[in-house]
Design a protein around this motif. Structure first.
Motif, PDB file in Angstrom:
ATOM      1  N   ARG A   1      -5.226   5.289  -2.329  1.00 33.47           N
ATOM      2  CA  ARG A   1      -4.663   6.440  -3.050  1.00 33.47           C
ATOM      3  C   ARG A   1      -4.596   6.233  -4.562  1.00 33.47           C
ATOM      4  O   ARG A   1      -4.597   7.183  -5.327  1.00 33.47           O
TER       5      ARG A   1
ATOM      6  N   SER B   1       6.277   2.910   2.621  1.00 39.58           N
ATOM      7  CA  SER B   1       6.635   2.640   4.020  1.00 39.58           C
ATOM      8  C   SER B   1       6.464   1.150   4.360  1.00 39.58           C
ATOM      9  O   SER B   1       7.003   0.674   5.361  1.00 39.58           O
ATOM     10  N   ASP B   2       5.749   0.407   3.524  1.00 39.76           N
ATOM     11  CA  ASP B   2       5.576  -1.039   3.761  1.00 39.76           C
ATOM     12  C   ASP B   2       6.782  -1.855   3.291  1.00 39.76           C
ATOM     13  O   ASP B   2       6.886  -3.050   3.600  1.00 39.76           O
TER      14      ASP B   2
ATOM     15  N   GLY C   1       0.773  -1.229   0.000  1.00 39.56           N
ATOM     16  CA  GLY C   1       0.000   0.000   0.000  1.00 39.56           C
ATOM     17  C   GLY C   1       0.805   1.279   0.000  1.00 39.56           C
ATOM     18  O   GLY C   1       0.302   2.334  -0.378  1.00 39.56           O
ATOM     19  N   SER C   2       2.063   1.203   0.415  1.00 35.72           N
ATOM     20  CA  SER C   2       2.879   2.413   0.550  1.00 35.72           C
ATOM     21  C   SER C   2       4.354   2.029   0.505  1.00 35.72           C
ATOM     22  O   SER C   2       4.700   0.885   0.832  1.00 35.72           O
TER      23      SER C   2
ATOM     24  N   ALA D   1      -0.224  -4.647   3.504  1.00 37.17           N
ATOM     25  CA  ALA D   1      -0.805  -3.342   3.804  1.00 37.17           C
ATOM     26  C   ALA D   1      -1.017  -3.201   5.309  1.00 37.17           C
ATOM     27  O   ALA D   1      -1.094  -4.193   6.036  1.00 37.17           O
ATOM     28  N   GLY D   2      -1.092  -1.950   5.743  1.00 35.56           N
ATOM     29  CA  GLY D   2      -1.254  -1.698   7.177  1.00 35.56           C
ATOM     30  C   GLY D   2      -2.469  -0.838   7.471  1.00 35.56           C
ATOM     31  O   GLY D   2      -2.981  -0.141   6.604  1.00 35.56           O
TER      32      GLY D   2
HETATM   33  C1  RP5 Z   1      -1.582   1.734   4.221  1.00 35.89           C
HETATM   34  O1  RP5 Z   1      -1.386   2.756   5.112  1.00 35.89           O
HETATM   35  C2  RP5 Z   1      -0.222   1.283   3.824  1.00 35.89           C
HETATM   36  O2  RP5 Z   1      -0.247  -0.077   3.501  1.00 35.89           O
HETATM   37  C3  RP5 Z   1       0.646   1.569   5.005  1.00 35.89           C
HETATM   38  O3  RP5 Z   1       0.919   0.424   5.791  1.00 35.89           O
HETATM   39  C4  RP5 Z   1      -0.195   2.546   5.812  1.00 35.89           C
HETATM   40  C5  RP5 Z   1       0.506   3.846   6.068  1.00 35.89           C
HETATM   41  O4  RP5 Z   1       0.930   4.405   4.846  1.00 35.89           O
HETATM   42  P1  RP5 Z   1       1.854   5.696   4.808  1.00 35.89           P
HETATM   43  O5  RP5 Z   1       1.090   6.783   5.492  1.00 35.89           O
HETATM   44  O6  RP5 Z   1       3.141   5.344   5.518  1.00 35.89           O
HETATM   45  O7  RP5 Z   1       2.094   5.971   3.348  1.00 35.89           O
HETATM   46  O8  RP5 Z   1      -2.327   2.154   3.111  1.00 35.89           O
END
Ligand code: RP5
Length: 196
Positions: free
Chosen positions: A56, A28-29, A25-26, A80-81
Motif C-alpha cells: 500500500r 492490524s499487525d 505491514g498494517s 507482515a502477514g
Molecule cells: C499485510 O496484510 C499486513 O502485514 C497484515 O498482516 C495483512 C492484513 O492487513 P490488513 O488488511 O489487516 O490491513 O500486508
C-alpha cells in the motif's frame, strides 16, 4: 562506560536514538509486533515503530529501508502477514540485518506469512523467526544479541534477561503443585467472599 539510555555511548554515538526499527505491514499487525517493542523496552534498547506497507505504501517502504542506516538504525524488525513481502523488500534496500516476523493470518494461520518471509532466494537474506508472538519476542532478543556485539550494556541486559528466565523456570519445577496452589488461592478467595 556505555549507557544506552545516557547521553553518549562508548562508541561515540548519540544515545536514546532508535537502534532498532520495528516496521509492520498494517496497524492490524501491532497486536503481534507489540511484543517485540515490549521486549526491546525491557532490555533498554531504543527503538521506533512504523506502519510501512510493501503493497500500500511501496515508496515509503523504499525510503524507510534506504535511509535507515544513515539515521542510525542498526537492525530492522519487519512483521507482515499473508503475502508478506515487507521483510524481503526492506532487506533488498539495505545491508542492515532484517529480521522477519510472520504475522498469523486468518486464512492460513501464518503459514503463508512464514513461507513468504523465509523462502527468500539466495542473495538477499531475511532472518526469519517463528509465527506470531513467539517470533516477535525472539526477533527483539535476536536484535539485542546482534547489538550486543557493539553495545556491552545491551549484551548485559540480554544476559540478565536469560538469568531471570532460567530462575523463573527453576522456581516452578512441579506444574501440578503450581496448579494446586492457584486452585487453593481461588477457593480461599471464593470462601472469603461467601463469608462477607
Ligand atoms: C499485510 O496484510 C499486513 O502485514 C497484515 O498482516 C495483512 C492484513 O492487513 P490488513 O488488511 O489487516 O490491513 O500486508
Amino acid at each position: 562506560m556505555e549507557r544506552i539510555k545516557g547521553k553518549m555511548t562508548a562508541s561515540g554515538e548519540k544515545s536514546g536514538e532508535p537502534l532498532v526499527g520495528i516496521i509492520m505491514g498494517s496497524t492490524s499487525d501491532w497486536e503481534t509486533m507489540e511484543d517485540a517493542a515490549n521486549t526491546l523496552r525491557e532490555l533498554g534498547v531504543p527503538y521506533e515503530t512504523r506502519v510501512v506497507s510493501a503493497h500500500r505504501t511501496p515508496d515509503l517502504l523504499f525510503e524507510y529501508a534506504a535511509s535507515a542506516e544513515k539515521r542510525g538504525i542498526a537492525v530492522i524488525i519487519a512483521g507482515a502477514g499473508g503475502a508478506a513481502h515487507l521483510p524481503g523488500m526492506a532487506a533488498s534496500k539495505t545491508v542492515l540485518p532484517v529480521l522477519g516476523v510472520p504475522v498469523e493470518s486468518k486464512a492460513l494461520k501464518g503459514l503463508d506469512s512464514l513461507l513468504s518471509i523465509a523462502q527468500m532466494p539466495g542473495g538477499i537474506p531475511v532472518g526469519t523467526l517463528a509465527i506470531g508472538k513467539a517470533g516477535a519476542i525472539n526477533a527483539a532478543l535476536l536484535a539485542a544479541a546482534i547489538l550486543g556485539n557493539k553495545h556491552p550494556a545491551i549484551r548485559e541486559a540480554l544476559r540478565a534477561f536469560r538469568i531471570a528466565q532460567t530462575k523463573k523456570v527453576l522456581s516452578q519445577p512441579d506444574p501440578a503443585a503450581a496448579a494446586r496452589k492457584a486452585l487453593n488461592a481461588m477457593h480461599a478467595q471464593l470462601s472469603g467472599k461467601k463469608k462477607k
